[in-house]
Design an enzyme around this catalytic site. Structure first.
Site, mmCIF file in Angstrom:
data_model
loop_
_atom_site.group_PDB
_atom_site.id
_atom_site.type_symbol
_atom_site.label_atom_id
_atom_site.label_comp_id
_atom_site.label_asym_id
_atom_site.label_seq_id
_atom_site.Cartn_x
_atom_site.Cartn_y
_atom_site.Cartn_z
ATOM 1 N N HIS A 29 12.170 3.034 68.263
ATOM 2 C CA HIS A 29 13.209 4.066 68.317
ATOM 3 C C HIS A 29 12.680 5.231 69.144
ATOM 4 O O HIS A 29 11.582 5.735 68.883
ATOM 5 C CB HIS A 29 13.514 4.612 66.916
ATOM 6 C CG HIS A 29 14.148 3.642 65.972
ATOM 7 N ND1 HIS A 29 15.487 3.652 65.671
ATOM 8 C CD2 HIS A 29 13.619 2.623 65.244
ATOM 9 C CE1 HIS A 29 15.754 2.703 64.786
ATOM 10 N NE2 HIS A 29 14.636 2.064 64.505
ATOM 11 N N ASP B 174 21.323 3.420 70.433
ATOM 12 C CA ASP B 174 21.528 3.024 69.044
ATOM 13 C C ASP B 174 22.999 3.235 68.682
ATOM 14 O O ASP B 174 23.596 4.266 69.002
ATOM 15 C CB ASP B 174 20.624 3.851 68.113
ATOM 16 C CG ASP B 174 20.531 3.243 66.717
ATOM 17 O OD1 ASP B 174 19.435 2.765 66.361
ATOM 18 O OD2 ASP B 174 21.547 3.241 65.988
ATOM 19 N N ILE B 175 23.575 2.252 67.998
ATOM 20 C CA ILE B 175 25.008 2.301 67.675
ATOM 21 C C ILE B 175 25.321 3.397 66.657
ATOM 22 O O ILE B 175 26.454 3.860 66.567
ATOM 23 C CB ILE B 175 25.465 0.915 67.156
ATOM 24 C CG1 ILE B 175 26.966 0.716 67.343
ATOM 25 C CG2 ILE B 175 25.054 0.689 65.708
ATOM 26 C CD1 ILE B 175 27.432 -0.720 67.134
ATOM 27 N N HIS C 124 11.419 -3.290 67.514
ATOM 28 C CA HIS C 124 12.065 -2.286 68.364
ATOM 29 C C HIS C 124 11.447 -0.927 68.102
ATOM 30 O O HIS C 124 11.050 -0.605 66.989
ATOM 31 C CB HIS C 124 13.576 -2.238 68.147
ATOM 32 C CG HIS C 124 13.983 -2.102 66.712
ATOM 33 N ND1 HIS C 124 13.965 -3.164 65.840
ATOM 34 C CD2 HIS C 124 14.408 -1.039 65.987
ATOM 35 C CE1 HIS C 124 14.367 -2.760 64.647
ATOM 36 N NE2 HIS C 124 14.633 -1.462 64.704
ATOM 37 N N ASN D 294 9.847 0.888 62.422
ATOM 38 C CA ASN D 294 9.906 0.586 60.995
ATOM 39 C C ASN D 294 9.436 -0.847 60.759
ATOM 40 O O ASN D 294 9.707 -1.734 61.570
ATOM 41 C CB ASN D 294 11.348 0.743 60.483
ATOM 42 C CG ASN D 294 11.846 2.176 60.623
ATOM 43 O OD1 ASN D 294 11.119 3.120 60.347
ATOM 44 N ND2 ASN D 294 13.083 2.342 61.073
ATOM 45 N N GLU E 245 15.738 -2.776 59.328
ATOM 46 C CA GLU E 245 17.016 -3.472 59.112
ATOM 47 C C GLU E 245 17.191 -4.660 60.044
ATOM 48 O O GLU E 245 17.820 -5.649 59.679
ATOM 49 C CB GLU E 245 18.183 -2.493 59.322
ATOM 50 C CG GLU E 245 18.240 -1.378 58.290
ATOM 51 C CD GLU E 245 19.277 -0.317 58.626
ATOM 52 O OE1 GLU E 245 19.924 -0.427 59.686
ATOM 53 O OE2 GLU E 245 19.430 0.614 57.815
ATOM 54 N N VAL E 246 16.680 -4.532 61.256
ATOM 55 C CA VAL E 246 16.819 -5.607 62.241
ATOM 56 C C VAL E 246 15.435 -6.185 62.503
ATOM 57 O O VAL E 246 14.525 -5.466 62.940
ATOM 58 C CB VAL E 246 17.450 -5.081 63.550
ATOM 59 C CG1 VAL E 246 17.540 -6.212 64.568
ATOM 60 C CG2 VAL E 246 18.836 -4.490 63.283
HETATM 61 P P1 AMP Z 1 15.621 -0.429 61.929
HETATM 62 O O1 AMP Z 1 16.106 0.149 60.646
HETATM 63 O O2 AMP Z 1 14.340 0.184 62.408
HETATM 64 O O3 AMP Z 1 15.564 -1.940 61.883
HETATM 65 O O4 AMP Z 1 16.679 -0.008 63.005
HETATM 66 C C1 AMP Z 1 17.766 -0.791 63.380
HETATM 67 C C2 AMP Z 1 18.635 0.072 64.253
HETATM 68 O O5 AMP Z 1 19.525 -0.769 64.963
HETATM 69 C C3 AMP Z 1 19.495 1.072 63.464
HETATM 70 O O6 AMP Z 1 19.190 2.400 63.886
HETATM 71 C C4 AMP Z 1 20.922 0.666 63.817
HETATM 72 O O7 AMP Z 1 21.785 1.771 63.959
HETATM 73 C C5 AMP Z 1 20.730 -0.082 65.133
HETATM 74 N N1 AMP Z 1 21.750 -1.064 65.438
HETATM 75 C C6 AMP Z 1 22.255 -2.001 64.612
HETATM 76 N N2 AMP Z 1 23.162 -2.749 65.249
HETATM 77 C C7 AMP Z 1 23.238 -2.272 66.523
HETATM 78 C C8 AMP Z 1 24.006 -2.614 67.678
HETATM 79 N N3 AMP Z 1 24.886 -3.628 67.669
HETATM 80 N N4 AMP Z 1 23.814 -1.903 68.804
HETATM 81 C C9 AMP Z 1 22.936 -0.880 68.828
HETATM 82 N N5 AMP Z 1 22.175 -0.509 67.771
HETATM 83 C C10 AMP Z 1 22.327 -1.192 66.643
#
Ligand code: AMP
Length: 115
Positions: free
Chosen positions: A101, A29-30, A99, A86, A94-95
């Protein structure tokens, strides 16, 4: 338009990839919330848990066996870790590419903030 994570899978955006096979990819995770914070992502673009179909059940199970393998390889399996998915707004997603975690390396604290 492919998702951010598909762009990582395709190599269009860099990531610290720790595992990949024909079904899933895992990368750091970034913005890590724990010493170990990996994301296990299916190659198939499934937006949310709400979109998981019966045909995806083996794939989702595979995400968990990969998570357990990576936890072991990261040295956190015995002490323990937390797996989180999530979903949508209230889940804090957010994405919008499914996925899992994998977080550990310290006590993860209360599961959620009680309000
Ligand atoms: P969620 O809130 O469950 O959708 O988690 C999205 C996760 O993606 C967050 O923990 C971000 O830090 C992670 N994230 C976003 N962009 C990147 C990226 N380019 N590389 C790795 N992790 C990312």
């Amino acid at each position: 338009m492919s998702t951010l994570f598909t762009q990582i899978i395709d190599g269009d955006i860099p990531a610290d990839i720790v595992y990949r096979d024909d079904q899933v990819i895992a990368f750091k995770d970034i913005n890590p919330a724990a010493p170990t914070h990996l994301l296990i992502v299916p190659v198939k673009e499934i937006p949310t848990v709400n979109d998981i179909a019966e045909a995806d059940e083996a794939l989702v199970g595979h995400m968990f066996t990969v998570a357990a393998k990576l936890a072991k390889e990261s040295g956190i399996a015995e002490d323990g870790y937390r797996l989180i998915i999530n979903c949508n707004r209230d889940g804090g997603q957010e994405v919008f590419h499914l996925h899992l975690h994998l977080m550990g390396g310290r006590p993860m604290g209360p599961m959620v903030v009680r309000q």
